[in-house]
Scaffold this motif. Structure first.
Motif, PDB file in Angstrom:
ATOM      1  N   GLU A 138       0.766  -1.016   0.007  1.00 16.92           N
ATOM      2  CA  GLU A 138      -0.051  -0.057  -0.045  1.00 16.92           C
ATOM      3  C   GLU A 138       0.901   1.377   0.010  1.00 16.92           C
ATOM      4  OE1 GLU A 138      -3.930  -1.459   2.513  1.00 16.92           O
ATOM      5  OE2 GLU A 138      -2.219  -1.001   3.535  1.00 16.92           O
ATOM      6  N   ARG A 139       1.920   1.320   0.575  1.00 13.62           N
ATOM      7  CA  ARG A 139       2.866   2.213   0.634  1.00 13.62           C
ATOM      8  C   ARG A 139       3.542   2.713  -0.627  1.00 13.62           C
ATOM      9  NH1 ARG A 139       6.049   1.212   6.450  1.00 13.62           N
ATOM     10  NH2 ARG A 139       4.189   0.457   7.547  1.00 13.62           N
ATOM     11  N   ALA A 140       3.604   1.687  -1.672  1.00 14.12           N
ATOM     12  CA  ALA A 140       3.984   1.926  -2.801  1.00 14.12           C
ATOM     13  C   ALA A 140       5.216   2.542  -3.109  1.00 14.12           C
ATOM     14  CB  ALA A 140       3.014   2.963  -3.592  1.00 14.12           C
ATOM     15  N   GLY A 141       5.990   2.545  -2.301  1.00 19.97           N
ATOM     16  CA  GLY A 141       7.512   2.917  -2.242  1.00 19.97           C
ATOM     17  C   GLY A 141       7.523   4.316  -1.882  1.00 19.97           C
ATOM     18  N   ILE A 142       6.545   4.942  -1.080  1.00 18.77           N
ATOM     19  CA  ILE A 142       6.602   6.484  -0.565  1.00 18.77           C
ATOM     20  C   ILE A 142       7.184   6.160   0.763  1.00 18.77           C
ATOM     21  CG2 ILE A 142       5.443   8.180   0.059  1.00 18.77           C
ATOM     22  CD1 ILE A 142       5.180   8.025  -2.699  1.00 18.77           C
ATOM     23  N   PRO A 143       8.032   7.045   1.140  1.00 21.83           N
ATOM     24  CA  PRO A 143       8.822   6.944   2.583  1.00 21.83           C
ATOM     25  C   PRO A 143       7.449   7.395   3.627  1.00 21.83           C
ATOM     26  CG  PRO A 143      10.211   7.972   1.056  1.00 21.83           C
ATOM     27  CD  PRO A 143       9.047   7.792   0.467  1.00 21.83           C
ATOM     28  N   HIS A 144       7.656   6.632   4.725  1.00 21.03           N
ATOM     29  CA  HIS A 144       6.612   6.762   5.896  1.00 21.03           C
ATOM     30  C   HIS A 144       7.437   7.131   7.235  1.00 21.03           C
ATOM     31  CE1 HIS A 144       3.534   5.267   2.976  1.00 21.03           C
ATOM     32  NE2 HIS A 144       2.456   5.528   4.078  1.00 21.03           N
ATOM     33  N   TYR A 145       7.221   7.878   7.874  1.00 21.07           N
ATOM     34  CA  TYR A 145       7.743   8.523   9.081  1.00 21.07           C
ATOM     35  C   TYR A 145       6.755   8.206  10.108  1.00 21.07           C
ATOM     36  CZ  TYR A 145      10.978  11.098   5.796  1.00 21.07           C
ATOM     37  OH  TYR A 145      11.878  11.327   5.054  1.00 21.07           O
ATOM     38  N   LEU A 146       7.496   7.814  11.490  1.00 22.97           N
ATOM     39  CA  LEU A 146       6.831   7.700  12.735  1.00 22.97           C
ATOM     40  C   LEU A 146       5.982   6.472  12.557  1.00 22.97           C
ATOM     41  CD1 LEU A 146       5.876  11.348  13.948  1.00 22.97           C
ATOM     42  CD2 LEU A 146       8.056  10.152  14.026  1.00 22.97           C
ATOM     43  N   ILE A 147       6.371   5.462  12.043  1.00 26.96           N
ATOM     44  CA  ILE A 147       5.796   4.135  12.105  1.00 26.96           C
ATOM     45  C   ILE A 147       6.736   3.110  12.628  1.00 26.96           C
ATOM     46  CG2 ILE A 147       4.908   2.246  10.606  1.00 26.96           C
ATOM     47  CD1 ILE A 147       3.467   4.362   9.037  1.00 26.96           C
ATOM     48  N   ASP A 148       6.438   2.262  13.312  1.00 27.63           N
ATOM     49  CA  ASP A 148       7.581   1.334  14.027  1.00 27.63           C
ATOM     50  C   ASP A 148       8.536   2.039  14.803  1.00 27.63           C
ATOM     51  OD1 ASP A 148       5.951  -0.898  13.349  1.00 27.63           O
ATOM     52  OD2 ASP A 148       6.952  -0.840  11.130  1.00 27.63           O
ATOM     53  N   CYS A 149       8.569   2.891  15.469  1.00 25.64           N
ATOM     54  CA  CYS A 149       9.655   3.396  15.986  1.00 25.64           C
ATOM     55  C   CYS A 149       9.745   3.394  17.523  1.00 25.64           C
ATOM     56  CB  CYS A 149       9.732   5.220  15.585  1.00 25.64           C
ATOM     57  SG  CYS A 149       8.033   6.078  16.048  1.00 25.64           S
ATOM     58  N   ARG A 150       8.813   2.753  17.949  1.00 24.38           N
ATOM     59  CA  ARG A 150       8.723   2.296  19.728  1.00 24.38           C
ATOM     60  C   ARG A 150       8.563   0.729  19.765  1.00 24.38           C
ATOM     61  NH1 ARG A 150      10.058   6.947  19.472  1.00 24.38           N
ATOM     62  NH2 ARG A 150       9.693   8.583  20.991  1.00 24.38           N
ATOM     63  N   GLU A 151       9.124   0.370  20.961  1.00 22.91           N
ATOM     64  CA  GLU A 151       8.988  -1.084  21.236  1.00 22.91           C
ATOM     65  C   GLU A 151       7.623  -0.971  22.069  1.00 22.91           C
ATOM     66  OE1 GLU A 151      10.676  -3.414  20.373  1.00 22.91           O
ATOM     67  OE2 GLU A 151      12.418  -2.254  19.517  1.00 22.91           O
ATOM     68  N   LEU A 152       6.961  -2.109  22.263  1.00 21.29           N
ATOM     69  CA  LEU A 152       5.740  -2.189  22.763  1.00 21.29           C
ATOM     70  C   LEU A 152       5.878  -1.607  24.512  1.00 21.29           C
ATOM     71  CD1 LEU A 152       4.340  -5.646  21.621  1.00 21.29           C
ATOM     72  CD2 LEU A 152       3.555  -3.330  21.058  1.00 21.29           C
ATOM     73  N   SER A 153       6.885  -1.872  25.019  1.00 16.94           N
ATOM     74  CA  SER A 153       7.159  -1.525  26.360  1.00 16.94           C
ATOM     75  C   SER A 153       7.383  -0.083  26.740  1.00 16.94           C
ATOM     76  CB  SER A 153       8.444  -2.379  26.810  1.00 16.94           C
ATOM     77  OG  SER A 153       9.576  -2.002  26.216  1.00 16.94           O
TER      78      SER A 153
END
Length: 306
Positions: free
Chosen positions: A53-68
Motif C-alpha cells: 500500500e505504501r507503494a515505495g513512498i517513505p513513511h515516518y513515525l511508524i514502527d519507531c517504539r517498542e511495545l514496552s
C-alpha cells in the motif's frame, strides 16, 4: 511558512489510500499522525499501511517504539517536526496523515506541552504542608496568594488547590489567567475526510471483520501476555482481554471492538470539526470530486503565506 498537507478524519474513511495517491502526484512523503502506529508488532489493529500500500513512498513515525515504551504528544510534536524538516530538505512535500487530533494540532501550532508551569518540588512542599496542617489551612494559603483561584476551588479539593499554588509560585500568574493563543507554525492545508454516518459505521464493522481474518487476535494476545503500560490501551486490543481470560465469548469481544471503534470515529469527527479548520470531502460516496480537491491543493501550493 513551510507547507504541510494534512489528511485527517475518522477511522475507515480512506485516509491511507488518498495519502499515497497524493504523495505520488505531489512529490510528497508521509508522516503518520497516529498514536498507535508508532508501535512495532502492532500492524493489523492499528491499520498500518502495508509495504504494498505504501507503494515505495517513505513513511515516518511508524514502527519507531517498542511495545514496552511510552509515547507522548510531546514525543510526536518533536519527532514530527524533525520529519517535516527532513522532508522539506529533500525538496518534497510533508503529508501528515492520521486521526489523533491532539497530536496533529500540537504539531502544527506552538503548544507548550508540560513543564513550563510545573514543579515537583513545589508540589511536594504543599503536599507535606497539607498533611501537617489540613486542607483548610492549605486553601487559606491559596486565598492569600491567588484569591480569584481560591474562590473557584473548594477547600477540600486538595489536588486542585495544590495545582493552583504550584502555577502561581512558578509563573507569578493565576491558574485562571488567560493563556496566549498558540501560534501557527506551518502553512497547512487540512483535508478532512468524512462520509455518511451509517456508511462509515458499516465500513468500520467490515474492517474489523477483515482484521480478524488477517490475524488481529494474535496481536491482541501478545499485548494480553505482555501487558505493556501504554500500548495495551489501543481500541481493537483491550476488548479481547476478557475473552482471553475466559470471561467472555469471542463474539461479545468482537462486538465490543466494533462498538468502541464506531464511538471513537464519532469522537474523531467531533474533535476535528470543533478544533481545526478543515476542507471537508466525502470521497467514499463522491470519488468524482477528487480532481476538484487536487485543484484546490495545487492552488494552495502556488500561494504564499507567512
Amino acid at each position: 511558512m513551510k507547507k504541510v498537507l494534512v489528511i485527517a478524519g475518522p477511522t475507515a474513511v480512506g485516509k491511507t489510500a488518498l495519502s499515497v495517491e497524493l504523495a505520488k502526484k505531489l512529490n510528497g512523503e508521509i508522516i503518520s499522525g497516529d498514536s498507535m502506529q508508532v508501535y512495532k508488532q502492532l500492524d493489523i489493529g492499528t491499520a498500518k499501511a502495508t509495504e504494498q500500500e505504501r507503494a515505495g513512498i517513505p513513511h515516518y513515525l511508524i514502527d519507531c517504539r517498542e511495545l514496552s515504551e511510552t509515547y507522548s504528544v510531546a514525543d510526536f510534536q518533536k519527532e514530527g517536526r524533525q520529519a517535516i524538516e527532513a522532508i522539506h530538505t529533500k525538496g518534497k512535500l510533508p503529508i501528515v496523515v492520521g486521526g489523533t487530533g491532539l497530536y496533529i494540532q500540537a504539531l502544527l501550532y506552538d503548544f507548550e506541552l508540560g513543564s513550563k508551569d510545573e514543579s515537583s518540588e513545589i508540589r511536594q512542599t504543599y503536599e507535606t504542608f497539607a498533611e501537617e496542617h489540613g486542607n483548610q489551612r492549605l486553601w487559606t494559603l491559596l486565598e492569600e496568594k491567588d484569591p480569584k483561584a481560591a474562590a473557584s476551588i473548594h477547600f477540600n479539593n486538595r489536588k486542585k488547590v495544590i495545582r493552583a499554588l504550584e502555577v502561581f509560585d512558578k509563573t507569578g500568574h493565576s491558574i485562571l489567567a488567560p493563556k496566549e493563543t498558540p501560534k501557527q507554525l506551518y502553512d497547512y492545508f487540512l483535508i478532512g475526510l468524512e462520509t455518511e454516518r451509517a456508511l462509515l459505521y458499516d465500513r468500520i464493522n467490515t474492517r474489523v471483520d477483515a482484521m480478524l481474518q488477517e490475524g488481529l487476535l494474535k496481536e491482541a494476545e501478545l499485548l494480553y501476555q505482555l501487558q505493556p503500560e501504554q500500548s495495551v490501551q489501543g481500541i481493537g486490543y483491550k476488548e479481547f482481554f476478557p475473552y482471553f481470560a475466559g470471561d467472555e465469548s469471542l463474539e461479545a469481544a468482537v462486538a465490543q471492538v466494533k462498538q468502541n471503534s464506531r464511538r471513537y470515529a464519532k469522537r474523531q469527527l467531533t474533535w476535528f470539526k470543533n478544533r481545526m479548520q478543515a476542507s471537508w470531502w466525502d470521497l467514499v460516496q463522491h470519488p468524482e470530486t477528487l480532481p476538484v480537491l487536487e485543484q484546490r491543493i495545487t492552488e494552495w501550493l502556488a500561494s504564499s503565506k507567512g
